[in-house]
Motif scaffolding. Structure first.
Motif, PDB file in Angstrom:
ATOM      1  N   GLN A 542       0.818  -1.096   0.008  1.00  0.00           N
ATOM      2  CA  GLN A 542       0.007   0.143  -0.037  1.00  0.00           C
ATOM      3  C   GLN A 542       0.821   1.051  -0.088  1.00  0.00           C
ATOM      4  N   LEU A 546       1.432   4.703  -2.852  1.00  0.00           N
ATOM      5  CA  LEU A 546       1.290   6.056  -2.780  1.00  0.00           C
ATOM      6  C   LEU A 546       2.689   6.888  -3.206  1.00  0.00           C
ATOM      7  N   LEU A 567      -6.024   9.577  -2.163  1.00  0.00           N
ATOM      8  CA  LEU A 567      -5.578   9.643  -0.684  1.00  0.00           C
ATOM      9  C   LEU A 567      -6.692   9.241   0.288  1.00  0.00           C
ATOM     10  N   PHE A 570      -6.946   5.511   1.297  1.00  0.00           N
ATOM     11  CA  PHE A 570      -6.171   5.054   2.322  1.00  0.00           C
ATOM     12  C   PHE A 570      -6.183   6.083   3.844  1.00  0.00           C
ATOM     13  N   ALA A 571      -6.968   6.794   3.676  1.00  0.00           N
ATOM     14  CA  ALA A 571      -7.066   7.735   4.901  1.00  0.00           C
ATOM     15  C   ALA A 571      -7.228   6.987   6.179  1.00  0.00           C
ATOM     16  N   SER A 573      -6.369   3.868   7.344  1.00  0.00           N
ATOM     17  CA  SER A 573      -5.269   2.781   7.338  1.00  0.00           C
ATOM     18  C   SER A 573      -4.892   2.711   8.430  1.00  0.00           C
ATOM     19  N   ASN A 579      -0.046   5.669   6.524  1.00  0.00           N
ATOM     20  CA  ASN A 579      -0.012   6.975   6.932  1.00  0.00           C
ATOM     21  C   ASN A 579       1.036   7.958   6.717  1.00  0.00           C
ATOM     22  N   LEU A 582       1.038   8.484   3.033  1.00  0.00           N
ATOM     23  CA  LEU A 582      -0.267   9.306   2.808  1.00  0.00           C
ATOM     24  C   LEU A 582       0.026  10.700   3.170  1.00  0.00           C
ATOM     25  N   TYR A 583       0.559  11.099   4.324  1.00  0.00           N
ATOM     26  CA  TYR A 583       0.885  12.404   4.591  1.00  0.00           C
ATOM     27  C   TYR A 583       1.998  13.070   3.955  1.00  0.00           C
ATOM     28  N   LEU A 610      -9.367  14.114   5.862  1.00  0.00           N
ATOM     29  CA  LEU A 610      -8.610  12.836   5.924  1.00  0.00           C
ATOM     30  C   LEU A 610      -8.362  12.297   7.246  1.00  0.00           C
TER      31      LEU A 610
END
Length: 844
Positions: A542, A546, A567, A570-571, A573, A579, A582-583, A610
């Motif tokens: 995952q 990203l 995004l 996966f927010a 997760s 994370n 993602l961030y 998010l």
């Protein structure tokens, strides 16, 4: 200054007798160095820098000499070759540059004190004693040390103390080693000691300004690391002891001096009752990294600095191997995926980046080799690839043979590949040379063309890049058996995609495990298949989705517009590393908005969207028996909520501050920085900032000091920013070792950027004088380039740094960073409107 002729070719030392007499009050020392060795030429050169040479004798006879400051040389005409005993007397000043022999400053109960320590890597031993200061010039050393000693002081060196006579401390003779690994220290120290199963003494030393229990964690990790490496390398630790010393002033993170490893206090000492998990992991990996060097770097050393990666890349991989074995529940390899992998992928995509193995002749260029993202992170990824290819059994066998063949000597990359290849029965060198000798890395495009699954490789660039037809031998690590193990050509047709997919239980993917140094651009069909099944994928897979999408967008092979909706998928997760990825993408969206605009408000709302569910799930306070993933995820989502200006989050942080305002250090370390920064931003005052700054001055807790730095430098108040910048050159408040963090934080603050940028341009000469000899000096330029993203800032950056482009050691950094900013500016100019429109639609 070219060092095309190495001094070792003229004179080869075998043994040094070193006598140093250090006067702390006068900040100077005198020395007498006797070198026994073989002169290969009658005219020789010995390294020295900033030493006042008093006399030179050869075999007891005085000789004339000249100094050549431009070459850091003491030139001697011996008139004959052969074995010789040189005796050189000299004097010099202690430095305040954290290089050579230097004082570290600290306070104990309001009294200013100092301890003396050393930092000789890369080529600073020559500032302490005349020597052949090259890695290949290995010799044995006997150190005698005299100083203005006070009762109760501790003296440490690479080897145990042999005796004390007439106030002189004599140390046992070392094994054969390089000059840059010689080390000593003395001062008022406390310690914790233990012994490994094989009898090696382990010690942790620090000033008495720290609590005794702050040494416990490091002692445990150091002991178990030495034991692990002895077993893994199948080679005994070759010295009687392994001391770990925390220095109050230290330029790098840590230094692998043989038997006396030195550290920043932040990377050795910690409060066992209140330190965040990620900080514990960082300290553990730093210790394991330095102790990996005791074999790989110290026992066997690179022959010349062009093979620096041999030391650093290997230690960087082994720190994770070791900590994974010592603390398996930490899943430390996941940290590799959120630190080393993205750093390497980002930096290595800029045209002009150095290769892992790089030629160097000018001594001024040596420090510039320490590009953490390449020599450490990319090199470690290369070795992870090798480990995956050959397996641990062959790795350990190869290493054992490598150490046996080269112990107490020097080696090259080819020597390592030969040992590993022989153990594995694979031509490791042929595969690895395409990665080590070439800068950059490939993007592999996976596409369905006329029903066939086709893979192609080409070099990936972020920003402008000149295609040079480079080709890599790529371990593809696919989940489809029909895919070749290694892609050696530009293009390969795998086969009929419909048949392959029908026979498979999952979507087609490459680089399973994310261990190979490339990214993948899937066509629309293949990518959608992966996204549809993403919930069933593991954490690393995952993260990879990203990671690769972000890089493809940065490299203009995909629009950021296509990533923003992903995004939200996966927010929620529960994987911390997902994370993290993602961030990182969300953080990149900030460059598309201008402060106080509608677009910025929409982005804040998007951040709220998010993070909201995760903040509700996790809250501010740790829960009993919560997972490591939850502990590590909490900071990401709280930071996001506060950026979103979520009023509940702002108030919750304010309540926590108020409850703990008389003991801020006691705030839970994992959330402390957010509580402090929130207070400064939303409830701040001059009085509060002065209170926090006073705590910064007084605290010895490195983690707390880092939090205070981040909080104070986030203030929106222009007057307070000016007051902070006024302290940048006040070493009693901000130590030079910590200045870069302060500068970076203020520069990243929209309200402080102009003031910080003005300061560094006005004070560049002061900065160069203060930390210019430091291997991390160039990273001030890197920091600026990581933040600037407007045409105006680009023009200012070029106007200031282009005149400095020919400065030795700065050339590559300046050239690359101009490209970094140019690429970012062009990306923003072309995609800003579309990205902001997409975010606006998502938050309606």
């Amino acid at each position: 200054m070219a060092e095309l002729t190495r001094f070792y070719q003229m004179f080869q030392p075998k043994h040094y007798d070193l006598f140093l007499n250090i006067d702390r009050k006068a900040k100077q020392f005198t020395g007498k160095t006797t070198i026994t060795g073989a002169a290969k030429e009658s005219q020789i050169a010995i390294h020295q820098k900033d030493l006042t040479i008093i006399s030179v004798q050869a075999n007891g006879q005085a000789l004339p000499f000249t100094t050549d400051p431009a070459a850091d040389a003491l030139r001697i005409d011996l008139q004959q070759t052969g074995n010789v005993e040189l005796t050189i007397t000299y004097k010099a000043a202690l430095t305040d540059t954290m290089m050579g022999i230097y004082p570290s400053y600290y306070e104990l109960n309001g009294v200013k004190k100092q301890i003396i320590g050393t930092q000789f890597e890369t080529n600073f031993a020559r500032q302490a004693f005349p020597c052949i200061d090259e890695p290949e010039a290995k010799a044995t050393f006997e150190l005698a040390l005299k100083f203005d000693e006070q009762p109760g002081e501790t003296v440490l060196s690479n080897m145990p103390e042999a005796r004390v006579e007439d106030g002189v401390h004599y140390f046992e003779k070392t094994v054969r080693m390089s000059t840059y690994l010689v080390a000593f220290a003395f001062g008022e120290l406390q310690s914790k000691l233990t012994t490994t199963e094989s009898g090696v003494k382990i010690g942790v030393f620090a000033t008495k300004a720290h609590q005794a229990n702050e040494l416990d964690f490091a002692l445990d990790i150091a002991k178990r690391s030495i034991e692990f490496y002895e077993e893994f390398y199948q080679t005994p630790y070759p010295l009687p002891h392994s001391w770990q010393l925390a220095l109050p002033d230290f330029s790098a993170g840590a230094m692998e001096n043989w038997g006396l490893v030195t550290y920043r206090e932040a990377y050795l000492l910690l409060d066992p009752a209140n330190t965040a998990l990620d900080m514990k992991q960082l300290v553990a990996t730093v210790i394991a990294h330095e102790l990996a060097h005791q074999w790989f770097g110290d026992l066997v050393t690179m022959k010349w600095w062009d093979d620096l990666w041999l030391n650093e890349s290997f230690a960087n991989m082994m720190e994770y191997v070791a900590i994974d074995a010592l603390e398996p529940n930490w899943r430390i390899w996941e940290s590799f995926q959120t630190s080393e992998a993205p750093a390497a992928l980002q930096r290595d995509a800029t045209d002009g980046v150095q290769s892992v193995h790089v030629q160097v002749n000018n001594p001024a260029e040596i420090d510039a080799l320490f590009d953490g993202a390449i020599v450490y992170a990319k090199g470690a990824r290369m070795l992870v690839m090798v480990r995956a290819l050959i397996g641990d059994d062959a790795l350990r066998t190869g290493l054992k043979n490598y150490f046996a063949a080269h112990q107490f000597g020097n080696a090259t990359g080819a020597d390592l590949w030969a040992a590993l290849g022989a153990a594995a029965g694979i031509d490791v060198g042929a595969i690895m040379n395409s990665w080590l000798e070439q800068p950059g890395y490939p993007v592999v495009t996976a596409a369905v063309e006329e029903g066939q699954l086709v893979l192609t490789q080409q070099q990936f660039f972020i920003g402008a890049g000149e295609e040079q037809g480079r080709n890599w031998q790529i371990p593809l690590n696919s989940n489809y058996a029909a895919v070749p193990a290694i892609l050696t050509t530009k293009k390969v047709v795998v086969g009929d995609y419909a048949k392959l997919r029908a026979a498979a239980a999952e979507p087609f993917r490459l680089n399973i495990g994310n261990n190979s140094h490339f990214i993948v651009k899937y066509d629309t069909t293949l990518l959608q298949d992966i996204l549809d099944q993403s919930a069933s994928l593991g954490a690393v897979s995952q993260l990879q989705i990203l990671q690769d999408l972000r890089l493809l967008a940065e490299g203009r092979l995909l629009s950021y517009v296509a990533i923003v909706p992903v995004l939200t998928q996966f927010a929620n997760s529960h994987f911390a590393i997902v994370n993290a990825a993602l961030y990182q993408v969300a953080g990149n969206l900030k460059k598309f908005v201008t402060p106080d605009s509608i677009a910025e408000q929409n982005l804040r709302t998007f951040y709220d969207k998010l993070s909201a569910a995760q903040v509700t799930r996790l809250g501010w306070n740790a829960k009993e028996n919560e997972t490591n993933d939850d502990q590590l995820t909490r900071p990401y989502v709280l930071r996001a909520a506060l950026y979103a200006r979520n009023q509940a989050a702002i108030e919750a942080a304010h309540v926590l501050f108020t409850k703990n305002k008389h003991q801020l250090v006691a705030l839970p370390a994992a959330i402390r920085v957010f509580v402090l920064a929130n207070e400064v931003k939303h409830f701040g005052s001059a009085a509060l900032c002065e209170q926090l700054l006073q705590q910064y001055r007084q605290s010895t807790d490195a983690s707390f000091k880092s939090d205070l730095c981040a909080a104070l430098s986030s203030t929106p108040d222009a007057n307070l920013i000016a007051q902070l910048i006024a302290r940048f050159e006040d070493a009693d408040t901000i130590k030079p070792q910590d200045l870069r963090a302060w500068f970076r934080n203020v520069l990243a603050n929209d309200d402080g950027q102009q003031a910080a940028w003005d300061w560094i341009r006005a004070e560049w000469q002061w900065l160069e004088k203060t930390v210019g000899g430091d291997m991390e000096f160039t990273t001030y330029i890197t920091v600026i380039a990581s933040i600037f993203h407007t045409p105006a800032r680009l023009a200012e950056f070029k106007a200031f740094f282009e005149p400095k482009i020919k400065t030795p050691g700065l050339t590559r950094e300046i050239q690359m960073d101009i490209k970094v900013i140019e690429g970012r500016v062009n990306l923003i100019e072309e995609e800003k409107t579309a990205v902001n429109d997409t975010i606006a639609q998502l938050v309606k």
